[in-house]
Design a protein around this motif. Structure first.
Motif, PDB file in Angstrom:
ATOM      1  N   VAL A  54       1.080  -0.790   0.165  1.00 19.07           N
ATOM      2  CA  VAL A  54      -0.095   0.248  -0.160  1.00 19.07           C
ATOM      3  C   VAL A  54       1.045   1.699  -0.047  1.00 19.07           C
ATOM      4  O   VAL A  54       1.004   1.935  -0.471  1.00 19.07           O
ATOM      5  N   ALA A  55       2.208   1.131   0.407  1.00 19.11           N
ATOM      6  CA  ALA A  55       2.974   2.983   1.092  1.00 19.11           C
ATOM      7  C   ALA A  55       4.259   2.444   0.163  1.00 19.11           C
ATOM      8  O   ALA A  55       4.091   3.338  -1.088  1.00 19.11           O
ATOM      9  N   ASN A  56       4.346   1.647  -0.556  1.00 17.72           N
ATOM     10  CA  ASN A  56       5.406   1.467  -1.639  1.00 17.72           C
ATOM     11  C   ASN A  56       4.912   0.805  -2.984  1.00 17.72           C
ATOM     12  O   ASN A  56       6.097   1.065  -3.523  1.00 17.72           O
ATOM     13  N   THR A  57       4.062   0.346  -3.496  1.00 21.10           N
ATOM     14  CA  THR A  57       3.638   0.540  -5.043  1.00 21.10           C
ATOM     15  C   THR A  57       3.493   2.008  -5.620  1.00 21.10           C
ATOM     16  O   THR A  57       4.230   2.120  -6.601  1.00 21.10           O
ATOM     17  N   VAL A 258      22.333  -4.338  -9.659  1.00 25.07           N
ATOM     18  CA  VAL A 258      20.942  -4.440  -9.108  1.00 25.07           C
ATOM     19  C   VAL A 258      21.581  -3.626  -8.461  1.00 25.07           C
ATOM     20  O   VAL A 258      21.206  -2.774  -7.359  1.00 25.07           O
ATOM     21  N   PRO A 259      20.437  -2.172  -9.055  1.00 18.13           N
ATOM     22  CA  PRO A 259      19.908  -0.654  -8.405  1.00 18.13           C
ATOM     23  C   PRO A 259      18.915  -0.527  -7.196  1.00 18.13           C
ATOM     24  O   PRO A 259      18.452   0.098  -7.450  1.00 18.13           O
ATOM     25  N   GLY A 260      19.138  -1.091  -6.250  1.00 18.00           N
ATOM     26  CA  GLY A 260      18.708  -1.145  -4.773  1.00 18.00           C
ATOM     27  C   GLY A 260      18.280  -0.003  -4.481  1.00 18.00           C
ATOM     28  O   GLY A 260      17.347  -0.026  -3.836  1.00 18.00           O
ATOM     29  N   ASP A 261      19.598   0.385  -4.530  1.00 16.04           N
ATOM     30  CA  ASP A 261      19.114   2.129  -4.009  1.00 16.04           C
ATOM     31  C   ASP A 261      18.590   2.957  -4.267  1.00 16.04           C
ATOM     32  O   ASP A 261      17.761   3.519  -4.163  1.00 16.04           O
ATOM     33  N   ALA A 262      17.750   2.621  -5.834  1.00 15.04           N
ATOM     34  CA  ALA A 262      17.008   3.986  -6.441  1.00 15.04           C
ATOM     35  C   ALA A 262      15.539   3.345  -6.046  1.00 15.04           C
ATOM     36  O   ALA A 262      15.365   3.425  -6.724  1.00 15.04           O
ATOM     37  N   PHE A 263      15.531   2.178  -5.816  1.00 14.51           N
ATOM     38  CA  PHE A 263      14.565   1.300  -5.023  1.00 14.51           C
ATOM     39  C   PHE A 263      14.302   1.447  -3.310  1.00 14.51           C
ATOM     40  O   PHE A 263      13.483   0.213  -2.804  1.00 14.51           O
ATOM     41  N   ASN A 267      12.742   5.919   4.692  1.00 13.23           N
ATOM     42  CA  ASN A 267      13.340   5.538   5.406  1.00 13.23           C
ATOM     43  C   ASN A 267      15.298   4.437   5.453  1.00 13.23           C
ATOM     44  O   ASN A 267      15.361   4.108   6.244  1.00 13.23           O
ATOM     45  N   GLY A 268      15.015   3.847   3.678  1.00 21.84           N
ATOM     46  CA  GLY A 268      16.065   3.140   3.283  1.00 21.84           C
ATOM     47  C   GLY A 268      15.662   2.421   3.535  1.00 21.84           C
ATOM     48  O   GLY A 268      16.176   1.103   3.460  1.00 21.84           O
ATOM     49  N   GLU A 269      14.267   1.599   3.693  1.00 20.34           N
ATOM     50  CA  GLU A 269      14.367   0.356   2.964  1.00 20.34           C
ATOM     51  C   GLU A 269      13.681  -0.046   1.773  1.00 20.34           C
ATOM     52  O   GLU A 269      13.153   0.765   1.270  1.00 20.34           O
ATOM     53  N   TRP A 270      13.827  -1.198   1.600  1.00 19.31           N
ATOM     54  CA  TRP A 270      13.652  -2.076   0.011  1.00 19.31           C
ATOM     55  C   TRP A 270      12.008  -1.772   0.243  1.00 19.31           C
ATOM     56  O   TRP A 270      11.727  -1.785   1.386  1.00 19.31           O
ATOM     57  N   LEU A 271      11.710  -1.466  -1.338  1.00 15.54           N
ATOM     58  CA  LEU A 271      10.564  -1.164  -1.557  1.00 15.54           C
ATOM     59  C   LEU A 271       9.659  -2.420  -2.178  1.00 15.54           C
ATOM     60  O   LEU A 271       8.847  -2.635  -2.415  1.00 15.54           O
ATOM     61  N   SER A 272      10.268  -3.439  -1.644  1.00 16.45           N
ATOM     62  CA  SER A 272       9.900  -4.551  -1.839  1.00 16.45           C
ATOM     63  C   SER A 272      10.954  -5.609  -1.460  1.00 16.45           C
ATOM     64  O   SER A 272      12.187  -5.627  -1.189  1.00 16.45           O
ATOM     65  N   ASP A 273      10.314  -6.871  -1.354  1.00 20.92           N
ATOM     66  CA  ASP A 273      11.585  -8.035  -1.036  1.00 20.92           C
ATOM     67  C   ASP A 273      12.338  -8.770  -2.143  1.00 20.92           C
ATOM     68  O   ASP A 273      13.384  -9.440  -1.321  1.00 20.92           O
ATOM     69  N   HIS A 274      12.592  -8.135  -2.722  1.00 20.45           N
ATOM     70  CA  HIS A 274      13.697  -8.679  -3.976  1.00 20.45           C
ATOM     71  C   HIS A 274      13.876  -7.707  -4.337  1.00 20.45           C
ATOM     72  O   HIS A 274      13.501  -6.443  -4.359  1.00 20.45           O
ATOM     73  N   ARG A 275      15.095  -7.376  -4.670  1.00 19.19           N
ATOM     74  CA  ARG A 275      16.019  -6.108  -5.391  1.00 19.19           C
ATOM     75  C   ARG A 275      15.696  -5.964  -7.343  1.00 19.19           C
ATOM     76  O   ARG A 275      15.740  -7.287  -7.802  1.00 19.19           O
ATOM     77  N   PRO A 276      15.494  -4.737  -7.505  1.00 19.09           N
ATOM     78  CA  PRO A 276      15.170  -5.305  -9.593  1.00 19.09           C
ATOM     79  C   PRO A 276      16.858  -5.615  -9.956  1.00 19.09           C
ATOM     80  O   PRO A 276      17.625  -5.214  -9.344  1.00 19.09           O
ATOM     81  N   VAL A 277      16.629  -6.014 -10.960  1.00 16.34           N
ATOM     82  CA  VAL A 277      17.789  -6.040 -11.455  1.00 16.34           C
ATOM     83  C   VAL A 277      18.011  -5.675 -13.076  1.00 16.34           C
ATOM     84  O   VAL A 277      16.753  -5.746 -13.674  1.00 16.34           O
ATOM     85  N   PHE A 278      18.764  -5.156 -13.517  1.00 10.50           N
ATOM     86  CA  PHE A 278      18.784  -4.064 -14.529  1.00 10.50           C
ATOM     87  C   PHE A 278      20.064  -4.245 -15.353  1.00 10.50           C
ATOM     88  O   PHE A 278      21.175  -5.258 -15.183  1.00 10.50           O
ATOM     89  N   THR A 279      19.424  -4.374 -16.986  1.00 15.44           N
ATOM     90  CA  THR A 279      21.051  -5.088 -17.725  1.00 15.44           C
ATOM     91  C   THR A 279      20.954  -3.738 -19.422  1.00 15.44           C
ATOM     92  O   THR A 279      19.136  -3.191 -19.646  1.00 15.44           O
ATOM     93  N   LYS A 280      21.324  -3.711 -19.459  1.00 15.21           N
ATOM     94  CA  LYS A 280      21.558  -2.715 -20.343  1.00 15.21           C
ATOM     95  C   LYS A 280      22.099  -3.240 -21.595  1.00 15.21           C
ATOM     96  O   LYS A 280      23.291  -3.746 -21.799  1.00 15.21           O
ATOM     97  N   PHE A 281      22.042  -3.199 -23.534  1.00 18.91           N
ATOM     98  CA  PHE A 281      21.596  -3.248 -24.088  1.00 18.91           C
ATOM     99  C   PHE A 281      22.283  -3.388 -25.243  1.00 18.91           C
ATOM    100  O   PHE A 281      21.404  -1.356 -25.331  1.00 18.91           O
TER     101      PHE A 281
END
Length: 287
Positions: A54-57, A258-263, A267-281
């Motif tokens: 509710v707060a994080n989405t 794994v740009p977790g700091d962008a999400f 309070n510095g808490e993760w927005l999900s229990d997973h970290r996003p994963v990124f690739t530039k192609f």
């Protein structure tokens, strides 16, 4: 008069043909794009104590705009909130049977999405059977001359014997589909595999046998495949991005993160229990 009209029509057709050819020739033969996969933890509030959708989405929604091609998982219950501040031009349509949560899989893209299709897993175990999960297929148009197939997936979770058996079946089902639907195509697969290369009961290597590369292995591990010895690696996550070129389109992974700091929340808490994963192609049109 009739002959004059025919002459004008002839030159008009030549002009149209010339314009079409010019447009085709102007189509980029190479370029770059960014891809992100993210399990957004969208189960109804209160089911998991460590998840606060509710707060994080609402915080996740605008941050997805920083990437050209996004696959999400667990987009179960707060889809309207997730897309509220999402400005991607193309979005898959949320689907769920009445009273259900759907498979939680969706795509947001700056590129045209064609033939978006959903497939449920044939095998599941435990609580994973409460939602259909599965994988999606789509054809994505990067340029008028560059098309790739894109898959999103969310495999069975857990690590007991029945979980592992269901997840192995998930991977084999996906591989069978790719052999049929994407034979000889350039492909990107990204999603929550719930697999680890080091876990002895997982078969994620089946994708590598189909000619895929894992951007994490290529860019972070120097191309060296981890041993399947049961020893967990601190830098391996279950969210993965695979890619494969073909004779027409060359795909090259340029960056992995794994740009977790962008999400994080305020309070510095993760927005999900997973970290996003990124690739530039980078892509190149070969013929």
């Amino acid at each position: 008069m009739k002959n004059h009209t025919l002459i004008l029509l002839f030159f008009f057709l030549i002009l149209i043909s010339g314009c079409t050819k010019t447009a085709e020739e102007a189509s980029p033969l190479e370029g770059t794009f960014t891809a992100l996969t993210y399990n957004v933890a969208g189960l109804p509030e209160g089911i998991n104590a460590d998840q606060h959708p509710v707060a994080n989405t609402p915080l996740i929604s605008p941050r997805l705009n920083n990437y050209d091609l996004v696959n999400v998982q667990e987009d179960f219950y707060y889809h309207d909130v997730l897309i509220k501040d999402n400005h991607h031009k193309y979005k898959s349509k949320y689907f769920a049977l009445e009273g259900g949560l759907g498979d939680g899989l969706n795509m947001f893209s700056d590129f045209l999405i064609l033939n978006y299709m959903r497939t449920g897993w044939d095998d599941c175990n435990g609580t994973d059977c409460l939602t259909p999960k599965g994988f999606t297929y789509s054809r994505v148009k990067l340029t008028p001359k560059a098309y790739i197939d894109v898959y999103d997936l969310h495999c069975n979770a857990g690590s007991d014997d029945n979980d592992l058996a269901a997840r192995r079946a998930n991977i084999l089902q996906l591989c069978k589909y790719i052999k049929f639907r994407s034979k000889d195509h350039a492909v990107i697969i990204m999603g929550d595999t719930n697999c680890r290369y080091t876990r002895e009961g997982d078969n994620i290597r089946e994708l590598l046998a189909l000619g895929f590369k894992d951007s994490w292995i290529e860019l972070e591990k120097g191309g060296v495949l981890p041993e399947q010895n049961g020893v967990t690696l601190a830098d391996e996550v279950v969210d993965k991005i695979f890619y494969r070129s073909n004779s027409s389109i060359s795909l090259t992974a340029l960056e992995y993160d794994v740009p977790g700091d962008a999400f994080l929340d305020g309070n510095g808490e993760w927005l999900s229990d997973h970290r996003p994963v990124f690739t530039k192609f980078k892509f190149n049109v070969l013929n």
